[in-house]
Design an enzyme around this catalytic site. Sequence first.
Site, PDB file in Angstrom:
ATOM      1  N   CYS A   1      -3.943   2.884   8.698  1.00  0.00           N
ATOM      2  CA  CYS A   1      -4.673   1.703   8.231  1.00  0.00           C
ATOM      3  C   CYS A   1      -5.928   1.455   9.056  1.00  0.00           C
ATOM      4  O   CYS A   1      -6.914   0.916   8.543  1.00  0.00           O
ATOM      5  CB  CYS A   1      -3.794   0.460   8.312  1.00  0.00           C
TER       6      CYS A   1
ATOM      7  N   HIS B   1       0.810  -1.210   0.000  1.00  0.00           N
ATOM      8  CA  HIS B   1       0.000   0.000   0.000  1.00  0.00           C
ATOM      9  C   HIS B   1       0.849   1.268   0.000  1.00  0.00           C
ATOM     10  O   HIS B   1       1.889   1.333   0.670  1.00  0.00           O
ATOM     11  CB  HIS B   1      -0.913   0.024   1.233  1.00  0.00           C
TER      12      HIS B   1
ATOM     13  N   ASP C   1       0.240   3.973   1.511  1.00  0.00           N
ATOM     14  CA  ASP C   1       0.304   4.660   2.809  1.00  0.00           C
ATOM     15  C   ASP C   1       1.373   4.078   3.727  1.00  0.00           C
ATOM     16  O   ASP C   1       1.561   4.561   4.848  1.00  0.00           O
ATOM     17  CB  ASP C   1      -1.063   4.664   3.503  1.00  0.00           C
TER      18      ASP C   1
END
Length: 671
Positions: free
Chosen positions: A653, A480, A482
């Site tokens: 998350c 991901h 992020d």
Amino acid sequence: RSPSHPLWLGFNSRCQGWAPVVSEPRLPHSRSTPRGATSFDVHATPAVTVHMIHSPTTKPTIDSRWPLDPDIEVVVTIDVTSRTVDDNQVKISYYNREGHELAVAWLYLTCVDVSLDVDLSRSGRVKGKGKGKDKDKDKDKDKAKWTWGPDGQGAVLLVNCDRDSPGAGGMDSGQADVWTPADLQDMSVMLLRTHGPSAVFAEYQVVLHVPETDADKVRVFHAARGDSHPRYKAVLGPDKLSYVLDHAGHGDSTFYVEGLAFPDRGFSGLVTFSASLLEVPHKDAPGTPIFTDTVVFRVAPWIMTPNTQQPLEVFVCSIKQGSDSNEAFLEGLRVLLRKANCKLTICSEQDTRSDRWIQDELEFGYVEAPHKTFPVVFDSPRDRGLKDFAFKKILGPDFGYVTREPPGKSVTSLDSFGNLDVSPPVTVRGKEYPLGRILIGSPLPWASGRRMAKAVRDFLFAQQVQAPLEVYSEWLSVGHVDEFLTFVPALDRKGFRLLLASPNACYKLFKEKQQQGHGEATQFIGLKGSEKKSIDEILADESLRTDNRHVQRCIDWNRDLLKQELGLSEQDIIDIPQLFILTDSRADALFPDMVNMLVLGRHLGIPKPFGPTVGGRCCLEQRVRELLEPLGLSCTFIDDFFSYHVLSGDVHCGTNVRRKPFAFKWWHVVP
């Protein structure tokens, strides 16, 4: 038609025109010329304007007569609706060389107004016919054309993807009825104006119609006058291509238009509607169009909001059971939310089915028209415990819902929306992106591997206003974006900084502390069951250093890409100390991943890294404060070690933020 001569102009005895710029009959004078005629003149009743179309070398005579030249056209227009049939006349007189009048021809005109009108100027309302300057301004616009930019034109349509009707099982767009007045607020008004003598409309039909290619993207309701309250009849949409207007000629008919589909692959977002005046020879015969007025809408795109937008509400899941309970995390989050003065919504474990990764399941955005804006949640195809949460718990009045499912439902970790981000507004080599650019994590352009589902990527690219950019994230185990980047607000420069995870910055910090005599300082103090390593041991671990050289190269590839595609310089980037470890050639954060933070204005909720303690302070926390607090940012470190980090995620998350929409209007973008 001349009452005194058997002479025809090639026109019917009645010719329909339409205000404000009427149809323009051209008089075929050459075919109607009496023998011996060499010139003519034209006179008309006051409401008729006569236009002479001719070459620059052709001039009228001193008595305003025109030579009978086949290149001359006579065009007549009317901008006043007729009160009675044939109440406008045009007289054409023909003359011989001696100036004697040979014949007179008469054209009888009835002007009716058939006009389809929408919010062309994007003011939030459908304007009237206009007076003075407004009238002239509207008259010059092509209603069948939709253009981008601050000087653009064209109406906007919202996908009616919320649920205003309490009894509805799904979105309002799935209902072919209007249940509440609130539902109408999500629709765009379209007015069909028909004015003129009733005798004309007794012989002609006015038909509202939509192309077959657009019909499944929209639905149109006609506001009919009921006995006690208005009724709304679905008249156009899927399987309904045309609608014959009853009682044409009696003024304005109001229609409400809702979008059924967002822009997507194969659908630009543009839909057209037309109103036609049809001549119908007898009841069962197909009509012949005499005049058509066309308008165009663009369906409003779904828009993401970056970290620099004001936070309105933070969502987090409550996990009370087991050793990975997040009760301590929630308490740390509450402290941050009180500082940021932001609403906190804690989702029950029953509603989330014990799925804590709310960032991965959904993304908050919004849709906007000049008359209405509302948030829309984009539900990812990830579909774990939170699978039904957005549809069941978030979809509601003025809160819309959209999702995209890949064929076969084969999803990977990269389909989660922790792998979806958006930059703040940027300007790149003179090209403005006033709503930022969407960032999607992917493999390298030339490589195979896990990739976000094509159905989702197609949807994001089709929105047009946030020009998606694919970055390289597949080197991570979870994969991901992020996990290695985020954006924080700043008062200077571009209004933000890009934060990148940086093994180099971490090794530099640890080397400094070792040289200062703190090599014995140890990470993860107080964390049961975690492997504790000192700074000396970390710096001596060659395998770890090799892993992080690879990670740094992956991040540097993204650094160069983001500098180029977001127009950034080194001064716009801050390196946040972070180490990773490879498992089966993919990377995971060695300690809580500090760029995986929650950004609430100037207040940051950062994963507590439990780094080596130097002088009573975590040296990693201290370095991050030194980097970010000079920007006016406040750092709150939150313990997510057992509740999120060891489960392969961190603060970002496990949270999600609904933010204030941009003040900038998306239709002012020039894609």
